[in-house]
Design a protein around this motif. Structure first.
Motif, PDB file in Angstrom:
ATOM      1  N   HIS A  88      36.467  11.114  45.960  1.00 52.84           N
ATOM      2  CA  HIS A  88      37.608  11.056  46.869  1.00 52.84           C
ATOM      3  C   HIS A  88      38.206  12.440  47.049  1.00 52.84           C
ATOM      4  CE1 HIS A  88      38.619   6.933  48.120  1.00 52.84           C
ATOM      5  NE2 HIS A  88      37.677   6.673  47.232  1.00 52.84           N
ATOM      6  N   LEU A  89      38.412  12.788  48.307  1.00 54.36           N
ATOM      7  CA  LEU A  89      38.991  14.083  48.667  1.00 54.36           C
ATOM      8  C   LEU A  89      40.302  14.312  47.929  1.00 54.36           C
ATOM      9  CD1 LEU A  89      38.644  16.534  50.586  1.00 54.36           C
ATOM     10  CD2 LEU A  89      40.023  15.276  52.248  1.00 54.36           C
ATOM     11  N   GLU A  90      41.110  13.275  47.818  1.00 57.63           N
ATOM     12  CA  GLU A  90      42.433  13.408  47.189  1.00 57.63           C
ATOM     13  C   GLU A  90      42.348  13.721  45.700  1.00 57.63           C
ATOM     14  OE1 GLU A  90      42.552   9.837  50.075  1.00 57.63           O
ATOM     15  OE2 GLU A  90      41.230  10.581  48.509  1.00 57.63           O
ATOM     16  N   ALA A  91      41.226  13.407  45.076  1.00 58.07           N
ATOM     17  CA  ALA A  91      41.102  13.575  43.628  1.00 58.07           C
ATOM     18  C   ALA A  91      40.521  14.920  43.211  1.00 58.07           C
ATOM     19  CB  ALA A  91      40.219  12.461  43.058  1.00 58.07           C
ATOM     20  N   GLY A 112      35.010  10.440  50.255  1.00 58.98           N
ATOM     21  CA  GLY A 112      35.806   9.351  50.790  1.00 58.98           C
ATOM     22  C   GLY A 112      37.280   9.699  50.746  1.00 58.98           C
ATOM     23  N   ILE A 113      38.056   8.866  51.419  1.00 57.19           N
ATOM     24  CA  ILE A 113      39.512   9.015  51.408  1.00 57.19           C
ATOM     25  C   ILE A 113      40.144   7.638  51.243  1.00 57.19           C
ATOM     26  CG2 ILE A 113      39.648  11.164  52.718  1.00 57.19           C
ATOM     27  CD1 ILE A 113      40.145   9.475  55.248  1.00 57.19           C
ATOM     28  N   LYS A 114      41.361   7.635  50.711  1.00 55.01           N
ATOM     29  CA  LYS A 114      42.123   6.399  50.601  1.00 55.01           C
ATOM     30  C   LYS A 114      42.565   5.963  51.996  1.00 55.01           C
ATOM     31  CE  LYS A 114      44.089   6.861  45.969  1.00 55.01           C
ATOM     32  NZ  LYS A 114      45.352   6.884  45.209  1.00 55.01           N
ATOM     33  N   PRO A 115      42.851   4.672  52.170  1.00 57.80           N
ATOM     34  CA  PRO A 115      43.241   4.183  53.499  1.00 57.80           C
ATOM     35  C   PRO A 115      44.411   4.933  54.137  1.00 57.80           C
ATOM     36  CG  PRO A 115      42.768   2.333  52.068  1.00 57.80           C
ATOM     37  CD  PRO A 115      42.721   3.575  51.203  1.00 57.80           C
ATOM     38  N   GLY A 116      45.368   5.403  53.387  1.00 60.76           N
ATOM     39  CA  GLY A 116      46.526   6.085  53.956  1.00 60.76           C
ATOM     40  C   GLY A 116      46.343   7.567  54.207  1.00 60.76           C
TER      41      GLY A 116
END
Length: 132
Positions: A88-91, A112-116
């Motif tokens: 995940h990009l956010e992680a 991947g990315i989270k839905p928000g």
């Protein structure tokens, strides 16, 4: 290509469920790995991936790493037999470096990315086609 998530399986019969998915036409298996930190759920890790790899040596395994520190698990998942490592990009502290680590280990990289999360930041990594 069709890659069903094994998370919806009867986990007490995981190998049988994987065989059923493959026999139904799945092209690869999608294994959702959750650490209980990045996402609230906890699933399985490299030991389960390895036990499935032993039973399905020619099948493509994509590990979807919903974990807080995706770089930490690259060597373990490679040893366990993962073919595609989606983080995940956010992680990731440095997504380009994460992609390079995945690729240098011999796995294909996915992001991947989270839905928000807005989709736009992913475009920064498309020039390297997740394969740098």
């Amino acid at each position: 290509m069709i890659g069903p998530s094994i998370l919806n399986s009867d986990l007490s019969r995981l190998a049988e469920e994987c065989r059923r998915m493959l026999d139904a036409g799945a092209d690869y298996l999608h294994l959702d790995v959750m650490d209980g930190h990045f996402v609230p759920n906890l699933t399985f890790g490299a030991p389960v991936v390895q036990s499935l790899r032993d039973k399905f040596p020619g099948v493509i395994f994509e590990v979807h790493m919903m974990v807080s520190n995706p770089d930490q698990w690259i060597p373990d998942m490679k040893r366990a037999g993962a073919d595609i490592y989606t983080f995940h990009l956010e992680a990731s502290q440095d997504p380009t470096q994460t992609i390079e680590k995945i690729r240098s280990s011999g796995m294909m990289a996915g992001c991947g990315i989270k839905p928000g999360t807005p989709v736009q930041p992913l475009s920064d990594y498309l020039p390297c086609s997740m394969s740098c």
